[in-house]
Design an enzyme around this catalytic site. Structure first.
Site, PDB file in Angstrom:
ATOM      1  N   CYS A 165      75.593  -2.767 -61.903  1.00 12.74           N
ATOM      2  CA  CYS A 165      74.187  -2.800 -61.507  1.00 12.74           C
ATOM      3  C   CYS A 165      73.784  -4.161 -60.934  1.00 12.74           C
ATOM      4  O   CYS A 165      74.231  -5.201 -61.406  1.00 12.74           O
ATOM      5  CB  CYS A 165      73.328  -2.495 -62.734  1.00 12.74           C
ATOM      6  SG  CYS A 165      71.673  -1.995 -62.286  1.00 12.74           S
ATOM      7  N   ASP A 184      69.514   1.331 -73.132  1.00 11.25           N
ATOM      8  CA  ASP A 184      69.560  -0.112 -72.896  1.00 11.25           C
ATOM      9  C   ASP A 184      68.718  -0.785 -73.973  1.00 11.25           C
ATOM     10  O   ASP A 184      67.897  -0.147 -74.632  1.00 11.25           O
ATOM     11  CB  ASP A 184      68.994  -0.408 -71.493  1.00 11.25           C
ATOM     12  CG  ASP A 184      69.328  -1.802 -70.989  1.00 11.25           C
ATOM     13  OD1 ASP A 184      70.062  -2.544 -71.675  1.00 11.25           O
ATOM     14  OD2 ASP A 184      68.851  -2.154 -69.888  1.00 11.25           O
TER      15      ASP A 184
HETATM   16  O1  LIG Z   1      69.292  -6.107 -63.973  1.00 12.54           O
HETATM   17  C1  LIG Z   1      68.101  -6.388 -63.866  1.00 12.54           C
HETATM   18  O2  LIG Z   1      67.726  -7.513 -63.470  1.00 12.54           O
HETATM   19  C2  LIG Z   1      67.043  -5.386 -64.226  1.00 12.54           C
HETATM   20  C3  LIG Z   1      65.720  -5.781 -64.208  1.00 12.54           C
HETATM   21  C4  LIG Z   1      64.736  -4.877 -64.499  1.00 12.54           C
HETATM   22  C5  LIG Z   1      65.040  -3.576 -64.823  1.00 12.54           C
HETATM   23  C6  LIG Z   1      66.364  -3.157 -64.856  1.00 12.54           C
HETATM   24  C7  LIG Z   1      67.378  -4.053 -64.567  1.00 12.54           C
HETATM   25  N1  LIG Z   1      68.696  -3.674 -64.645  1.00 12.54           N
HETATM   26  C8  LIG Z   1      69.039  -2.329 -64.918  1.00 12.54           C
HETATM   27  C9  LIG Z   1      70.388  -2.052 -65.432  1.00 12.54           C
HETATM   28  O3  LIG Z   1      70.794  -0.893 -65.367  1.00 12.54           O
HETATM   29  C10 LIG Z   1      71.211  -3.088 -66.143  1.00 12.54           C
HETATM   30  O4  LIG Z   1      72.543  -2.857 -65.846  1.00 12.54           O
HETATM   31  C11 LIG Z   1      70.973  -2.946 -67.645  1.00 12.54           C
HETATM   32  O5  LIG Z   1      69.686  -3.386 -67.934  1.00 12.54           O
HETATM   33  C12 LIG Z   1      71.991  -3.764 -68.461  1.00 12.54           C
HETATM   34  O6  LIG Z   1      71.935  -5.103 -68.121  1.00 12.54           O
HETATM   35  P1  LIG Z   1      72.943  -6.165 -68.791  1.00 12.54           P
HETATM   36  O7  LIG Z   1      72.599  -6.250 -70.240  1.00 12.54           O
HETATM   37  O8  LIG Z   1      72.696  -7.436 -68.072  1.00 12.54           O
HETATM   38  O9  LIG Z   1      74.338  -5.657 -68.562  1.00 12.54           O
END
Ligand SMILES: O=C(O)c1ccccc1NCC(=O)[C@H](O)[C@H](O)COP(=O)(O)O
Length: 277
Positions: free
Chosen positions: A66, A196
């Site tokens: 992502c 999440d």
């Molecule tokens: O990634 C971002 O900056 C984000 C911001 C706002 C809403 C969603 C966002 N990401 C969505 C995703 O699917 C991410 O992969 C998920 O939140 C997991 O993130 P991480 O813990 O950094 O792997």
């Protein structure tokens, strides 16, 4: 349990097959297998039956990376065997892509040509803006990652793309019933779910993990419910996360970045390798 690589590979390439492992209401037409061309035809109907049912409830990926921002990120994901990319349209995110910019369109088309499923990530976005991005054919799936209600999601049915709802849970231990009460309304309405951690005003991409033991207890009691695990996954913990939670689909943003906001081909490669046996 780890994600089976044969399934993962089946989800790649322009005419490839992506396995649908979302449990959906029996009233919704639900073929067990989709081809990328099915996604391309998601605005059409198959006979008298809509391909994606009411609002769509399909998880068409096993590994989603992502917040990609560069074509080289896509190259790295393709080489590593990931099968979906998240295109982030939340303006406050470090991973934001401007929908007005031609380079965003080029990125989306580039990912499509490589057979990757393109998931548009939105936070409390208007149906008009989501619709205009969808009309440009830049996304295959809508991920709702804000405070959207079930009613908001149903109102997006006219866009006719599958919808994945991010369910944001507290980071600590959480009971099976508590998890179920958050997820069930969405799965029963035919939406896909991605679990999440609750990242507060940032909404996502926090790098913080959920309590995997809690999720494992819930998923054991809900084996028919398909879902995606997100939150704090990294190359060095994804195999354990899958093992403990029983997740068949994973999503990562910050865990494959170095420095924060910049994807690392090495970390993407390690992540995909460790998410598969
Ligand atoms: O990634 C971002 O900056 C984000 C911001 C706002 C809403 C969603 C966002 N990401 C969505 C995703 O699917 C991410 O992969 C998920 O939140 C997991 O993130 P991480 O813990 O950094 O792997």
């Amino acid at each position: 349990m780890q994600i089976r690589s044969d399934k993962r590979r089946a989800g790649r390439g322009p005419n490839s097959v992506a396995v649908d492992f979302f449990a959906t209401p029996s009233s919704v037409y639900q073929p067990s297998v989709y081809r990328q061309s099915d996604l391309d035809r998601s605005n059409e109907t198959v006979g008298s039956i809509e391909l994606f049912g009411l609002c769509g409830a399909r998880n068409v990926f096993h590994i989603k990376i992502c917040g990609i921002r560069l074509k080289s990120d896509i190259d790295a994901i393709e080489a590593a065997g990931g099968d979906a990319v998240g295109l982030n349209f939340f303006p406050k995110s470090i991973r934001y892509l401007d929908p007005q910019s031609a380079s965003t369109g080029e990125l989306a088309i580039y990912a499509q040509k490589r057979g990757l499923t393109r998931v548009g990530v939105f936070v409390n976005e208007s149906a008009e803006r989501i619709g205009s991005i969808s009309e440009k054919k830049w996304i295959d799936v809508i991920q709702l990652h804000g405070d959207e209600t079930l009613g908001d999601a149903k109102a997006l049915a006219a866009i006719r793309l599958p919808i994945l709802r991010a369910i944001k849970l507290p980071a600590g231990p959480i009971g099976v019933n508590q998890i179920d009460s958050r997820i069930r309304p969405w799965t029963e309405a035919g939406f896909g779910v991605l679990l999440d951690v609750d990242a507060g005003p940032a909404h996502g991409g926090s790098g913080t993990a959920l309590d995997w033991d809690s999720l494992g207890r819930w998923s054991k009691a809900n084996e028919d419910t398909s879902w995606t695990l997100a939150g704090g996954l990294r190359p060095d913990n994804v195999a354990e996360a899958i093992n403990v939670t029983g997740a068949k689909s994973v999503d990562v943003a910050s865990g494959v970045e170095s420095p924060r906001g910049k994807k690392s081909a090495t970390l993407i490669s390690e992540f995909c390798r460790n998410a598969n046996p």
